[in-house]
Scaffold this motif. Sequence first.
Motif, short mmCIF file in Angstrom:
data_model
loop_
_atom_site.label_atom_id
_atom_site.label_comp_id
_atom_site.label_asym_id
_atom_site.label_seq_id
_atom_site.Cartn_x
_atom_site.Cartn_y
_atom_site.Cartn_z
N ASN A 197 91.91 32.09 129.50
CA ASN A 197 90.58 32.64 129.80
C ASN A 197 89.49 32.00 128.93
OD1 ASN A 197 89.06 34.38 131.47
ND2 ASN A 197 88.79 35.83 129.77
N SER A 198 89.65 30.73 128.61
CA SER A 198 88.65 30.04 127.81
C SER A 198 88.74 28.54 128.05
CB SER A 198 88.85 30.33 126.32
OG SER A 198 87.91 29.61 125.53
N PHE A 199 87.57 27.88 127.92
CA PHE A 199 87.52 26.42 127.95
C PHE A 199 87.36 25.85 126.55
CE2 PHE A 199 86.06 27.23 132.38
CZ PHE A 199 87.03 26.49 133.04
N ASP A 200 87.24 26.72 125.55
CA ASP A 200 87.08 26.27 124.17
C ASP A 200 88.41 25.77 123.63
OD1 ASP A 200 87.10 26.79 121.09
OD2 ASP A 200 84.98 26.74 121.64
N LEU A 201 88.43 24.54 123.13
CA LEU A 201 89.69 23.94 122.69
C LEU A 201 90.33 24.70 121.54
CD1 LEU A 201 88.81 20.13 122.89
CD2 LEU A 201 90.08 21.51 124.54
#
Length: 390
Positions: A197-201
């Motif tokens: 639920n995230s695109f943050d690496l």
Amino acid sequence: MLEMIASLPGFIAILALFAVGSIGSLLLRKQDELANCWGNGFAILGSLWGMLFASAVLITGQTVSGGTTLAGLPLVSLSFRIDLLAAFFVFVISLIALFCSMYGIGYVRQYYKQYSIGSLGLFYNLFIAGMLMVVSASNGIFFLIAWEVMSLASYCLVVYDRRDIQNVKAGYLYLIMTHVGALCILAAFLTLFAFTNSFDLTIIKQNILLVPETVRVFVALLAFVGLGIKAGVIPLHIWLPSAHPAAPSHVSGLMSGVMIKTGIYMMIRLLLDVLQPLPAWFGLAVLVIGAISTLLGVLYALTEHDIKRLLAYHSIENIGIILLGVGGALVFLTLNQPGWALVALTAALFHTLNHAVFKSLLFLSAGSVIHATHTRNIEKYGGLIKYMPL
């Protein structure tokens, strides 16, 4: 002092210099000499500041991060994260861009009154800024935006000498292949988003165990294909031998010297960091592909008479050598040997810098010879001392 330089405003200042170089070149497009000096001049300033910034991060060992979320698009964060790995690549990009830009001031003069020098300066500065954003983006969607900036700007540089139909064809092939790669990378990030639920690496890495191993391997394969196209890994290399020679020589130096390394950077970031643990066979597969690229790259190069195509194939060989280090690091991580993994990764990074320096120098040298002889056929370079006594 170093802490002040190694800060987010310090990094934004680099991008600002390239932005001024792009916009100013376009505004001065009717005055070739001014547009040339402006575009390459600000590229030199941005590169110098980039080297200083990267050196400050590497010396202090601190991580520079920050950014903002776009209004109405909470998943798209224009966020940067420059750690030691990213700083190393910022340094390499800036180093090569510095000397290519210095070379470009004289080299670009041959295009006066033929093509728009302002457009060349616009896309050249955007190209370098795009590469810097690629290696500093910490959000998957922002990474893809930066990837597109880099790819589209380099496409425009490949087809810059558009009177040669071969350059236009090379540009189309490059455009198709780079977007096939971008779709693979997008699919990889969307798959990770479905589980984390995230695109943050950083968040993805923290929650990577929520992703089943089979899905992680699938994502790793997608990423390897997408990034391998940009890196020129065999058999995904078909665009590279025609696109790199088509661009102006100082752009060829940047494309072969550092652009293809942006694919290597993200491979290291994803395969050795974010997606760990991966099965042992994956690292062995990377080793095998690296070995094949090394062998076939040099064999293709030996059959070439076009000096720039020869150098392009030679880049494929060297990407294979770098992949041997990356694959070795993956295997050693699987065997729980972090020390040896670090040795393998260090070898890969050392050759990344090594190849960036010598390949860009070779392309710049080739550009000088081509300018003097008006041919890329190395079989016709006999008696070169008559054309270039110094």
